[in-house]
Design an enzyme around this catalytic site. Sequence first.
Site, PDB file in Angstrom:
ATOM      1  N   GLY A  29      12.489  -1.682  -2.964  1.00 34.28           N
ATOM      2  CA  GLY A  29      12.887  -2.943  -3.601  1.00 34.28           C
ATOM      3  C   GLY A  29      13.454  -3.922  -2.574  1.00 34.28           C
ATOM      4  O   GLY A  29      13.139  -5.120  -2.601  1.00 34.28           O
ATOM      5  N   HIS A  30      14.267  -3.424  -1.644  1.00 33.80           N
ATOM      6  CA  HIS A  30      14.828  -4.301  -0.606  1.00 33.80           C
ATOM      7  C   HIS A  30      13.719  -4.779   0.347  1.00 33.80           C
ATOM      8  O   HIS A  30      13.714  -5.927   0.775  1.00 33.80           O
ATOM      9  CB  HIS A  30      15.875  -3.547   0.233  1.00 33.80           C
ATOM     10  CG  HIS A  30      17.082  -3.116  -0.538  1.00 33.80           C
ATOM     11  ND1 HIS A  30      17.326  -1.807  -0.858  1.00 33.80           N
ATOM     12  CD2 HIS A  30      18.125  -3.821  -1.036  1.00 33.80           C
ATOM     13  CE1 HIS A  30      18.475  -1.719  -1.522  1.00 33.80           C
ATOM     14  NE2 HIS A  30      18.970  -2.912  -1.657  1.00 33.80           N
TER      15      HIS A  30
END
Length: 290
Positions: free
Chosen positions: A36-37
């Site tokens: 996600g990052h």
Amino acid sequence: MNTVSDINALRAQINQWRQQGQTIAFVPTMGNLHAGHIALVTEAHKHADKVVASIFVNPMQFGANEDIDNYPRTLADDQAKLAAENTDLLFTPTPEIIYPKGLENQTYVEVPDVSQGYCGESRPGHFRGVSTVVCKLFNLVQPDVACFGLKDYQQVQVIQTMVDDLSMPVKIVPVATKREASGLAMSSRNNYLTPEQKAIAPALNQTLNWLAAQLTEQAHQNLDDNTDYQQLVEQAKARINDSGMQADYIDICHARTLAPAINTDKELVILGAAFCGKARLIDNLQLTLD
Ligand code: PAF
């Protein structure tokens, strides 16, 4: 990729890029990076010449009984992931650098309305800590663009409201939630889950999808009684509790103001949070009713 902890070193690099006419995109994080990052960094590259990331486990956004001491810290791994994604600079300040006078004497930013309720109610003071540190990081990095994950939907609305209200010259880019194959939203706090808990955790996302299907169905029946939303919410909470998790909140909200949705609202978001063992998981689902 250069890593700096010092504000002067950060500013020197930013000033140099600015003098060269380079634009800057910023990805603030608390580390323990997952896909996600990395999606935030990938998105950031589309919006500017240089990408700056930060890793700072912000004490101001954790409550007294929360997990700041156990929050996973994996700097070497995180640096390797950011370097592989061509991040140009990583800022890793300490709490003493960000809050030299301590938390008690620190000027803070409080965003009204959208900070209230939901995670704001379950975690008093959390959004004050988020808006204060993001404001401070924006002043240090001076980005043109900043990317935030939509898993933290309320956080994105809080930051967008802060930027609008304080006329900050930063474009906020929300980025879609990355999910495991099971539908579970990726989160650093998934590390707290045992294999058994990880097997039941997708029930949060499944319940939000169930609720969205019910809302779509009701919209087609042209119901105009607002209490139907509450009944659906109670059923959704029961589903979560039946799965073995404990529902914290499930709410159907206006997508931008986060006010409780009324039946004439078309742009909605369903916000949800549930306890699964030691982890408190959050998720959300946006939908448009026609
Ligand atoms: O979403 C997070 O990781 C944090 O809340 C943020 C935006 C980096 C502020 O500490």
